[in-house]
Design an enzyme around this catalytic site. Sequence first.
Site, PDB file in Angstrom:
ATOM      1  N   HIS A 172     -61.608  43.096 -34.891  1.00  0.00           N
ATOM      2  CA  HIS A 172     -62.248  41.897 -35.426  1.00  0.00           C
ATOM      3  C   HIS A 172     -61.239  41.015 -36.164  1.00  0.00           C
ATOM      4  O   HIS A 172     -61.169  39.799 -35.948  1.00  0.00           O
ATOM      5  CB  HIS A 172     -63.387  42.309 -36.358  1.00  0.00           C
ATOM      6  CG  HIS A 172     -64.295  41.201 -36.770  1.00  0.00           C
ATOM      7  ND1 HIS A 172     -64.058  40.414 -37.887  1.00  0.00           N
ATOM      8  CD2 HIS A 172     -65.457  40.743 -36.237  1.00  0.00           C
ATOM      9  CE1 HIS A 172     -65.030  39.531 -38.019  1.00  0.00           C
ATOM     10  NE2 HIS A 172     -65.896  39.700 -37.030  1.00  0.00           N
ATOM     11  N   SER A 196     -68.507  34.686 -36.808  1.00  0.00           N
ATOM     12  CA  SER A 196     -67.174  35.169 -37.163  1.00  0.00           C
ATOM     13  C   SER A 196     -66.092  34.471 -36.368  1.00  0.00           C
ATOM     14  O   SER A 196     -64.955  34.353 -36.830  1.00  0.00           O
ATOM     15  CB  SER A 196     -67.067  36.681 -36.913  1.00  0.00           C
ATOM     16  OG  SER A 196     -67.605  37.426 -37.965  1.00  0.00           O
ATOM     17  N   ASP A 242     -60.523  40.713 -43.776  1.00  0.00           N
ATOM     18  CA  ASP A 242     -61.157  41.257 -42.578  1.00  0.00           C
ATOM     19  C   ASP A 242     -60.735  42.713 -42.376  1.00  0.00           C
ATOM     20  O   ASP A 242     -60.485  43.421 -43.350  1.00  0.00           O
ATOM     21  CB  ASP A 242     -60.778  40.389 -41.369  1.00  0.00           C
ATOM     22  CG  ASP A 242     -61.916  40.229 -40.379  1.00  0.00           C
ATOM     23  OD1 ASP A 242     -62.230  41.224 -39.696  1.00  0.00           O
ATOM     24  OD2 ASP A 242     -62.490  39.136 -40.285  1.00  0.00           O
TER      25      ASP A 242
END
Length: 491
Positions: A205, A365, A174
Amino acid sequence: MKPQCILISLLVNLAYAEEYLVRFKNPTAFQQFTSNSNRSWRQFIDNKIEKKFSIGSFRGVTMNLSKNLVNKLKKSPLVADIVPNFRFEAFEGDSVNSAESSYTFNATAKYSYEDVEEEQNITYQPDAPRHLARISRHYQLPFDVGDKDRYKSWFNYYYEHDYQGQDVNAYIMDTGIFADHPEFEDRVIQGIDLTKEGFGDQNGHGTHVAGLVGSKTYGAAKRVNLVEVKVLGKDGSGEASNVLSGLEFIVEHCTKVSRPQGKKCVANLSLGSFRSPIINMAVEGAIEEGIVFVAAAGNFNLDAYWASPASAENVITVGAFDDHIDTIAKFSNWGPCVNIFAPGVEIESLSHLNYNDTLILSGTSMSTPIVTGVAAILLSKGIEPEMIAQEIEYLSTRNVFHRRTLFFKPSTPNQILYNGVDKLDDPYDDETFPRLNIEAIAKELEEYNATLQTPMSENLQSGSKLWGWNNDVTLPLGEIRLKRRDFMKNL
């Protein structure tokens, strides 16, 4: 074509080269390509290859090639695919409060609670996040549309105390991880940074995702180790070659470091691109090494067949559902590639900015790391890696979604994540549930559009088709708005 002939073409077109990914048909083909007996050929190839990839049976390279040379090489019996080194994105869904912001902050985070022991090795986390409570019960959680905070502190998360992923390394591919966050309890391992930004998370994120896998408050697996595999930069994107290098690192680290230490391996891929055989084959090569891979289905309201790595064989592909109304999230991809749905709307987890704030995000996600956490739990219980997908589906809660909402989502599984804890659901006094207009929901799900940026739009002219994508249809490339039916016409 003889190597000498290809070499001449290479020299003629050097001034017009750009970086491409080349996949070979098998390891033998790769060996033949890179170790040809012709000295000039070997010297030229060695100078042009930027990076070699060996991931299970997958073999590939990045090379600076002209378009004319690409057309020459694609005729080689050794080469399976050639594509530009396209961009990968962290999958993000609808923002919570506006179409302009991806993040909603919650400044009332609290990180202190004591687990409560019950019978038969079952522990529960009181005042648990909604997404955790939902995966440890079969029936819908109450929700008051008029007062969203009404039930906020009512929920418990139940799990087995002895199985919390403590003997598992979870690889988080990520934007990086805020490793010093106290919620991670010193369980973050710096793996590899392929962005040149350094370790850590400048986007948010990756930290949010890692928190859902294994943080103390928001994670499904409370004691799993989290390995930072940073392939996406602060803008949430990165080159496909970074993803391949990340996959190669995961395989090497798992086989040479994790397993000798008695650790099992699972990898979380909350990222994706338009369908790419190169990415799919690389992930499949990594799975051959006995590593569990969990991938986001994508957020375009399309068949997940059109996304990678979601469409790779043997990957656990995760869609998102809204646990406030127990319906597939309007943005979630769907179809037979999806193995399981997990909560993915307004999911709270850690912030990368400081210790006190949390972030609320929506998207597949967010659903994916919740499944990754459960996969880590199952690995701790002794389930073999190749059986994890089957076990997740076996434990799932079925027939949650109204059949009418699946009418325009053919072959989509009607099953949501359950962590397998053996207990009855908690009862709630004075329960309130939303009154749903199924026809309206079905219509919204059918007509919802998502903006899709194809990864090749910078490299290809409108309407063109990249060689090697044998199963893909010709589409207008660039930023386009797509409906499910536009794809179904071509299936």
